[in-house]
Design a protein around this motif. Structure first.
Motif, PDB file in Angstrom:
ATOM      1  N   ALA A  40       0.854  -1.202   0.000  1.00 42.03           N
ATOM      2  CA  ALA A  40       0.000   0.000   0.000  1.00 42.03           C
ATOM      3  C   ALA A  40       0.877   1.235   0.000  1.00 42.03           C
ATOM      4  CB  ALA A  40      -0.914   0.009   1.217  1.00 42.03           C
ATOM      5  N   VAL A  41       0.425   2.289  -0.688  1.00 38.74           N
ATOM      6  CA  VAL A  41       1.116   3.584  -0.695  1.00 38.74           C
ATOM      7  C   VAL A  41       0.081   4.678  -0.466  1.00 38.74           C
ATOM      8  CG1 VAL A  41       3.011   2.826  -2.180  1.00 38.74           C
ATOM      9  CG2 VAL A  41       0.921   3.717  -3.222  1.00 38.74           C
ATOM     10  N   GLY A  42       0.554   5.907  -0.312  1.00 36.74           N
ATOM     11  CA  GLY A  42      -0.352   7.038  -0.122  1.00 36.74           C
ATOM     12  C   GLY A  42      -1.145   6.924   1.173  1.00 36.74           C
ATOM     13  N   SER A  76      13.880   3.838  -9.833  1.00 34.93           N
ATOM     14  CA  SER A  76      14.180   4.750 -10.938  1.00 34.93           C
ATOM     15  C   SER A  76      13.139   5.868 -11.022  1.00 34.93           C
ATOM     16  CB  SER A  76      14.227   3.965 -12.252  1.00 34.93           C
ATOM     17  OG  SER A  76      14.444   4.827 -13.344  1.00 34.93           O
ATOM     18  N   LEU A  77      11.858   5.521 -10.868  1.00 30.24           N
ATOM     19  CA  LEU A  77      10.801   6.527 -10.918  1.00 30.24           C
ATOM     20  C   LEU A  77      10.880   7.479  -9.733  1.00 30.24           C
ATOM     21  CD1 LEU A  77       7.722   4.437 -12.115  1.00 30.24           C
ATOM     22  CD2 LEU A  77       8.791   6.340 -13.321  1.00 30.24           C
ATOM     23  N   ALA A  78      11.202   6.960  -8.557  1.00 27.18           N
ATOM     24  CA  ALA A  78      11.305   7.813  -7.372  1.00 27.18           C
ATOM     25  C   ALA A  78      12.396   8.849  -7.525  1.00 27.18           C
ATOM     26  CB  ALA A  78      11.562   6.958  -6.136  1.00 27.18           C
ATOM     27  N   ALA A  79      13.448   8.510  -8.252  1.00 28.13           N
ATOM     28  CA  ALA A  79      14.554   9.444  -8.457  1.00 28.13           C
ATOM     29  C   ALA A  79      14.180  10.569  -9.426  1.00 28.13           C
ATOM     30  CB  ALA A  79      15.776   8.689  -8.976  1.00 28.13           C
ATOM     31  N   SER A  80      13.193  10.340 -10.263  1.00 30.97           N
ATOM     32  CA  SER A  80      12.841  11.338 -11.281  1.00 30.97           C
ATOM     33  C   SER A  80      11.475  11.972 -11.071  1.00 30.97           C
ATOM     34  CB  SER A  80      12.874  10.686 -12.674  1.00 30.97           C
ATOM     35  OG  SER A  80      11.944   9.617 -12.751  1.00 30.97           O
ATOM     36  N   ASP A  81      10.655  11.388 -10.224  1.00 26.81           N
ATOM     37  CA  ASP A  81       9.281  11.869 -10.041  1.00 26.81           C
ATOM     38  C   ASP A  81       8.986  11.956  -8.548  1.00 26.81           C
ATOM     39  OD1 ASP A  81       6.548  12.294  -9.893  1.00 26.81           O
ATOM     40  OD2 ASP A  81       6.082  10.999 -11.587  1.00 26.81           O
ATOM     41  N   PHE A  82       8.844  13.205  -8.046  1.00 31.60           N
ATOM     42  CA  PHE A  82       8.637  13.389  -6.612  1.00 31.60           C
ATOM     43  C   PHE A  82       7.280  12.848  -6.144  1.00 31.60           C
ATOM     44  CE2 PHE A  82      11.834  17.090  -6.023  1.00 31.60           C
ATOM     45  CZ  PHE A  82      12.855  16.162  -5.924  1.00 31.60           C
ATOM     46  N   LYS A  83       6.312  12.704  -7.041  1.00 39.28           N
ATOM     47  CA  LYS A  83       5.048  12.094  -6.642  1.00 39.28           C
ATOM     48  C   LYS A  83       5.249  10.634  -6.260  1.00 39.28           C
ATOM     49  CE  LYS A  83       1.822  15.021  -9.251  1.00 39.28           C
ATOM     50  NZ  LYS A  83       0.774  15.036 -10.296  1.00 39.28           N
ATOM     51  N   VAL A  84       6.080   9.943  -7.032  1.00 39.65           N
ATOM     52  CA  VAL A  84       6.386   8.552  -6.712  1.00 39.65           C
ATOM     53  C   VAL A  84       7.192   8.490  -5.423  1.00 39.65           C
ATOM     54  CG1 VAL A  84       7.563   6.456  -7.506  1.00 39.65           C
ATOM     55  CG2 VAL A  84       6.301   7.892  -9.133  1.00 39.65           C
ATOM     56  N   LEU A  85       8.149   9.419  -5.268  1.00 36.20           N
ATOM     57  CA  LEU A  85       8.946   9.446  -4.044  1.00 36.20           C
ATOM     58  C   LEU A  85       8.033   9.626  -2.822  1.00 36.20           C
ATOM     59  CD1 LEU A  85      12.314  11.322  -3.605  1.00 36.20           C
ATOM     60  CD2 LEU A  85      10.640  11.254  -1.774  1.00 36.20           C
ATOM     61  N   ALA A  86       7.062  10.551  -2.924  1.00 34.82           N
ATOM     62  CA  ALA A  86       6.148  10.775  -1.800  1.00 34.82           C
ATOM     63  C   ALA A  86       5.346   9.524  -1.499  1.00 34.82           C
ATOM     64  CB  ALA A  86       5.216  11.941  -2.118  1.00 34.82           C
ATOM     65  N   SER A  87       4.892   8.834  -2.523  1.00 33.91           N
ATOM     66  CA  SER A  87       4.086   7.634  -2.290  1.00 33.91           C
ATOM     67  C   SER A  87       4.899   6.538  -1.605  1.00 33.91           C
ATOM     68  CB  SER A  87       3.507   7.121  -3.611  1.00 33.91           C
ATOM     69  OG  SER A  87       4.521   6.577  -4.445  1.00 33.91           O
ATOM     70  N   LEU A  88       6.182   6.425  -1.957  1.00 36.60           N
ATOM     71  CA  LEU A  88       7.015   5.381  -1.356  1.00 36.60           C
ATOM     72  C   LEU A  88       7.399   5.712   0.087  1.00 36.60           C
ATOM     73  CD1 LEU A  88       9.344   4.352  -4.331  1.00 36.60           C
ATOM     74  CD2 LEU A  88       7.189   3.327  -3.567  1.00 36.60           C
ATOM     75  N   PHE A 109      15.368   2.247  -1.018  1.00 37.20           N
ATOM     76  CA  PHE A 109      14.763   3.576  -1.021  1.00 37.20           C
ATOM     77  C   PHE A 109      15.339   4.411   0.123  1.00 37.20           C
ATOM     78  CE2 PHE A 109      11.315   6.425   0.431  1.00 37.20           C
ATOM     79  CZ  PHE A 109      11.117   7.173  -0.733  1.00 37.20           C
ATOM     80  N   ARG A 110      15.469   3.796   1.292  1.00 34.10           N
ATOM     81  CA  ARG A 110      15.990   4.494   2.465  1.00 34.10           C
ATOM     82  C   ARG A 110      17.466   4.833   2.323  1.00 34.10           C
ATOM     83  NH1 ARG A 110      14.884   0.792   5.720  1.00 34.10           N
ATOM     84  NH2 ARG A 110      16.953  -0.164   5.757  1.00 34.10           N
ATOM     85  N   ASP A 111      18.244   3.903   1.733  1.00 34.38           N
ATOM     86  CA  ASP A 111      19.697   4.076   1.685  1.00 34.38           C
ATOM     87  C   ASP A 111      20.174   4.882   0.481  1.00 34.38           C
ATOM     88  OD1 ASP A 111      19.755   2.540   3.954  1.00 34.38           O
ATOM     89  OD2 ASP A 111      20.232   0.667   2.911  1.00 34.38           O
ATOM     90  N   LYS A 112      19.408   4.874  -0.616  1.00 30.56           N
ATOM     91  CA  LYS A 112      19.883   5.521  -1.845  1.00 30.56           C
ATOM     92  C   LYS A 112      19.044   6.734  -2.254  1.00 30.56           C
ATOM     93  CE  LYS A 112      22.067   1.392  -3.860  1.00 30.56           C
ATOM     94  NZ  LYS A 112      22.138   0.509  -5.052  1.00 30.56           N
ATOM     95  N   TYR A 141      17.884  12.508  -2.870  1.00 28.26           N
ATOM     96  CA  TYR A 141      16.799  13.354  -3.393  1.00 28.26           C
ATOM     97  C   TYR A 141      15.866  13.910  -2.306  1.00 28.26           C
ATOM     98  CZ  TYR A 141      18.267  10.920  -7.629  1.00 28.26           C
ATOM     99  OH  TYR A 141      19.008  10.397  -8.661  1.00 28.26           O
ATOM    100  N   GLY A 142      16.026  13.434  -1.084  1.00 26.88           N
ATOM    101  CA  GLY A 142      15.088  13.812  -0.036  1.00 26.88           C
ATOM    102  C   GLY A 142      15.047  15.292   0.259  1.00 26.88           C
ATOM    103  N   SER A 143      16.215  15.928   0.348  1.00 24.34           N
ATOM    104  CA  SER A 143      16.265  17.344   0.696  1.00 24.34           C
ATOM    105  C   SER A 143      15.589  18.204  -0.372  1.00 24.34           C
ATOM    106  CB  SER A 143      17.719  17.784   0.889  1.00 24.34           C
ATOM    107  OG  SER A 143      17.781  19.150   1.252  1.00 24.34           O
ATOM    108  N   ASN A 144      15.887  17.936  -1.639  1.00 23.51           N
ATOM    109  CA  ASN A 144      15.236  18.694  -2.726  1.00 23.51           C
ATOM    110  C   ASN A 144      13.736  18.432  -2.766  1.00 23.51           C
ATOM    111  OD1 ASN A 144      17.530  19.990  -3.634  1.00 23.51           O
ATOM    112  ND2 ASN A 144      18.045  18.390  -5.106  1.00 23.51           N
TER     113      ASN A 144
END
Length: 843
Positions: free
Chosen positions: A68-70, A127-139, A159-162, A167-170
């Motif tokens: 589950a995400v979001g 790969s998507l989390a690195a390029s799309d902040f919406k995916v990063l937020a969901s993860l 996700f936690r380590d890389k 990308y977290g700060s940006n």
């Protein structure tokens, strides 16, 4: 296909569980509803995966992981929330994936769940989390549900380590920028908050959680802050669940219409619906303020501290120290650290400079370059409450009037802010400026103008409260008198501009007698405009602004120009006729001018601009030619019926058009005209009814400019429709009924109570009838039709639509002419109008 004992029935269990859970909500929304709903869906996926294996769709659950995400990942499912799900798998065969996805998700769609899903590998997600902040937020809200857990562990760890370190700060900075734009320019603790995406609501609490996840801790938030955060999230989520449950759809805006019922579902006790709603909304507003403040502090002091100067905790004590902190903020705009914010929130003893000095310092804070935001933090931190408990009592009241956008506290602070802007832009320099002392009085009056809210006649009550407060200060007598006057009369210009005939010298003299000086007029005008602007877009628009500026100009002339003020009505009419003749003789023959001027009503000559009257004269001549031709063309008794001419004229405001409708005066005329305009979705702002002595009717309407989708020949269509309505070929009652019940018209019964009052004092000539009621299409037609049936003549109408309500003022005459002085007749008219309006709502 496997043999053996089939797994439990996933679909039946989910359906039955949801029905039981929703049935439990009928009297009270369970506090753990989101978690219970999430567990039901979790159990569905776990059972459904087993069914997929049993059915042979997949060989085993070893190659599939459901996460589950979001909001679903956070375990926050409202009754109509979306389900956001990821399938983590290395299965590459498209047919198998398609069959599996259909097997898992189609039953949910059949059960009316909104499902968002993705089928990806661990690598693809990263790969998507690195390029799309919406995916990063969901993860960031990733949660294991069913299947093989290893892909979940692998994705979480990488996700936690890389991703987070890189990308977290940006990501947090991008969220901050987007978040800062929400409510920019105006504070957003609104009376109808969006519980999911609004200022200080659930999206803001997620921002805090996400920033903490990226940072690794919640500092500078304290344990008490985190306890507040959990409690505030639970309140907002419970209210959101209640809104979904009541509306039976995904609606996240808590509107005032359902507020008392939502409050009951959220466990707020009490027999008074308004009090229940007020208690819930106050709690929600306080939660929004806390959440927003925590989010601000966490980001600024963790991700943006190098770029900012902060106001630090300096061991302050007492009101004196708290005021000193906010004096710095008002001057510099620097934010308070979380520690300093906690300190000012807990001020309850120490040095007290006294009420007079405290108010003087507060006025300077409010006038500062950053006074607006500073004042909000003073309110939210509780510092204002510490020395102005009267203000604090009303600051969170809920006005169920359909047009206020903010609670009284925030509304008052925004009024102060608007007063400062208007003063700086229009009244700080030149011959019409106001003095520094008058400006100070204006600022304090703006702060206190609604301090009497909560009971009837809040203006008078607020004036008495302010008078009592100021009696304990050493402000000058003139200062105190000005503040009390402004509070007592802060609605005078607004009400007068919408009710009196602004062309009437007698009416203007009556208002001027209350204001008494140009100095006070300027102060009252600034407060009136600022108050209207702060109320919100349902009240403040170009039309309401033009009315206020028109009455201000007229009163200024009366108060400053002795010749104008002492002019008799006969002199005013003579001057108007002189100007009209001068303009008309340039275009029309002298005998035509003299004939037409002689049949014009006196109020028409005064109210209308001479150059515009000349245009009306040409229109009347054109109408007469058309009317006479129709008399000749049709059989005796049939000619001329329904004939009218509609002409439109531009105004100074591109959002408004002036319509002039000429016809023969007759019963039902104004009702037909207003009904046809409503039928064509033309919004009327004001109307003047002028009957010439030869039987010609020249009615003028100020209307909103038609939308871009309106047909090009809209005015010709309206002209034909008026003729059809007057000749019985168009039933306005039936057509407007269909329009009101159209699928394209927003539905929803208004809770605005109908209030009708009769005023025989404000006008020398007419009775003023004021109507406040719920808005709907064709309401002016309904009232005008009743007036026509009761032989009451309308001479002027001012129409004001404010959100769900309308405030209309009619200048009317009795069947015999003049005011309606007979009390029985007036009471019958009011009762009939109340009945007519209530019947339409029930229908």
């Amino acid at each position: 296909m496997n043999s053996g004992t089939p797994p439990r029935a996933s679909i039946e269990d989910l359906l039955a569980g949801r029905e039981i859970l929703l049935a439990a909500c009928s009297r009270s929304m369970p506090q753990d509803f989101p978690q219970q709903m999430s567990r039901l869906v979790d159990n569905y996926f776990a059972a459904r995966i087993d069914e997929a294996v049993f059915s042979g769709i997949i060989s085993s659950c070893e190659r599939v992981c459901v996460v589950a995400v979001g909001g679903y990942g956070r375990g926050q499912l409202a009754p109509c929330s979306d389900l956001d799900v990821l399938l983590l798998t290395d299965i590459s065969r498209a047919g198998v994936l398609e069959e599996l996805a259909g097997f898992l998700f189609h039953p949910l769609w059949d059960l009316k769940f909104e499902v968002g899903h993705g089928v990806r590998t661990v690598k693809q997600n990263l790969s998507l989390a690195a390029s799309d902040f919406k995916v990063l937020a969901s993860l960031l809200d990733l949660r294991f549900i069913a299947g093989h857990k290893e892909p979940y562990r692998k994705l979480s760890a990488k996700f936690r380590d890389k991703i987070i370190p890189s990308y977290g700060s940006n990501f947090c900075k991008t969220l901050w920028e987007k978040r800062s734009r929400l409510g920019a320019g105006m504070d957003s603790v609104v009376l109808e908050p969006d519980l999911k995406n609004g200022w200080g609501t659930l999206r803001d609490s997620q921002f805090i959680r996400w920033c903490a996840a990226v940072k690794g801790d919640y500092l500078p938030l304290s344990a008490e802050d985190l306890s507040d955060l959990c409690r505030d999230e639970a309140l907002l989520m419970r209210a959101r669940c209640a809104v979904h449950f009541m509306r039976k759809r995904k609606q996240d805006k808590l509107v005032l219409d359902i507020l008392p019922d939502v409050a009951s579902l959220c466990g707020v006790k009490g027999y008074n619906p308004a009090r229940r709603g007020n208690d819930l909304l106050t709690a929600i507003h306080q939660a929004m303020v806390r959440i927003r403040s925590m989010g601000d502090a966490l980001f600024r002091e963790s991700f943006d501290c190098k770029n900012r100067t902060f106001i630090e905790f300096n061991g302050l004590t007492g009101l004196d120290g708290g005021l000193a902190v906010f004096e710095t903020k008002s001057r510099t705009g620097y934010p308070l650290t979380r520690e300093a914010r906690r300190a000012v929130s807990n001020i309850n003893e120490g040095a007290d400079p006294g009420l007079g000095e405290s108010l003087s310092r507060l006025i300077d804070i409010l006038k500062g370059d950053y006074g607006w935001r500073t004042s909000l933090e003073m309110l939210d931190s509780g510092l204002l409450k510490s020395f102005l408990p009267e203000f604090a009592k009303v600051s969170e009241l809920v006005p169920y009037d359909g047009y206020h956008q903010y609670p009284p506290g925030r509304h008052s602070l925004l009024t102060v802010h608007k007063c400062c802007d208007i003063f700086r832009n229009e009244f700080s320099e030149g011959g019409k400026c106001i003095s520094p002392e008058d400006f100070n009085a204006l600022v304090l009056a703006a702060l206190f103008h609604d301090i009497g809210k909560g009971k009837k006649n809040h203006s008078e009550r607020g004036a008495r409260i302010a008078e009592d407060l100021l009696s304990n200060t050493d402000f000058s007598d003139r200062f105190k008198e000005d503040v009390v006057f402004l509070i007592r009369q802060h609605l005078l210009l607004v009400k007068a501009s919408r009710s009196i005939d602004l062309s009437s010298l007698d009416a203007l003299r009556g208002i001027a007698g209350i204001v008494r000086s140009p100095r006070r007029l300027r102060m009252l005008f600034i407060l009136s405009v600022a108050d209207s602007m702060a109320t919100g877009p349902r009240v403040w628009n170009s039309w309401s602004e033009s009315l206020l500026r028109e009455i201000y100009s007229g009163l200024e002339l009366v108060l400053t120009d002795a010749d104008f003020s002492e002019m008799e009505s006969e002199d005013q009419i003579a001057e108007a006729v002189k100007k009209l003749r001068s303009s008309a003789l340039k275009q029309l023959a002298p005998e035509i001018v003299e004939t037409m001027v002689g049949i014009m009503p006196e109020r028409y000559l005064i109210a209308e601009d001479p150059d515009e009257i000349v245009l009306h004269m040409r229109q009347v001549l054109e109408f007469n030619r058309v009317y006479e031709k129709d008399l000749i063309r049709k059989p005796a008794g049939k000619g001329g019926k329904g004939i009218n001419l509609v002409r439109s004229f531009e105004t100074d405001d591109p959002g408004r058009v002036k319509l002039v409708v000429t016809s023969r005066d007759q019963d039902f005329l104004f009702a037909a005209q207003s009904g046809v305009l409503a039928l064509h979705s033309i919004n009327i702002l004001s109307a003047d009814i002028f009957s010439w002595s030869d039987g010609t009717a020249v009615n003028t309407f100020i209307v909103e400019t038609p939308s871009d989708t309106a047909p090009a020949d809209i005015w010709a269509r309206i002209e034909r429709s008026i003729m059809y309505a007057l000749t019985g070929r168009l039933s306005l009652d039936y057509r407007l009924h269909k329009k009101r019940n159209s699928l394209f018209v927003k539905s929803g019964a208004s809770r605005v109570p109908t209030q009708i009052s009769i005023d025989n004092e404000s006008s020398e000539t007419y009775t003023l009838l004021e109507v406040i009621t719920g808005d709907r299409s064709g309401i002016l037609y309904d009232m005008a039709s009743l007036f026509s049936r009761m032989n009451v003549d309308i001479r002027m109408a001012r129409i004001s639509t404010t959100g769900q309500s309308v405030f209309d003022v009619f200048h009317i005459e009795s069947p015999e002419g003049g005011k309606i002085k007979d009390k029985e007749h007036a009471n019958e008219l009011v009762s009939a109008l109340e009945y007519a309006l209530s019947c339409v709502y029930k229908g």
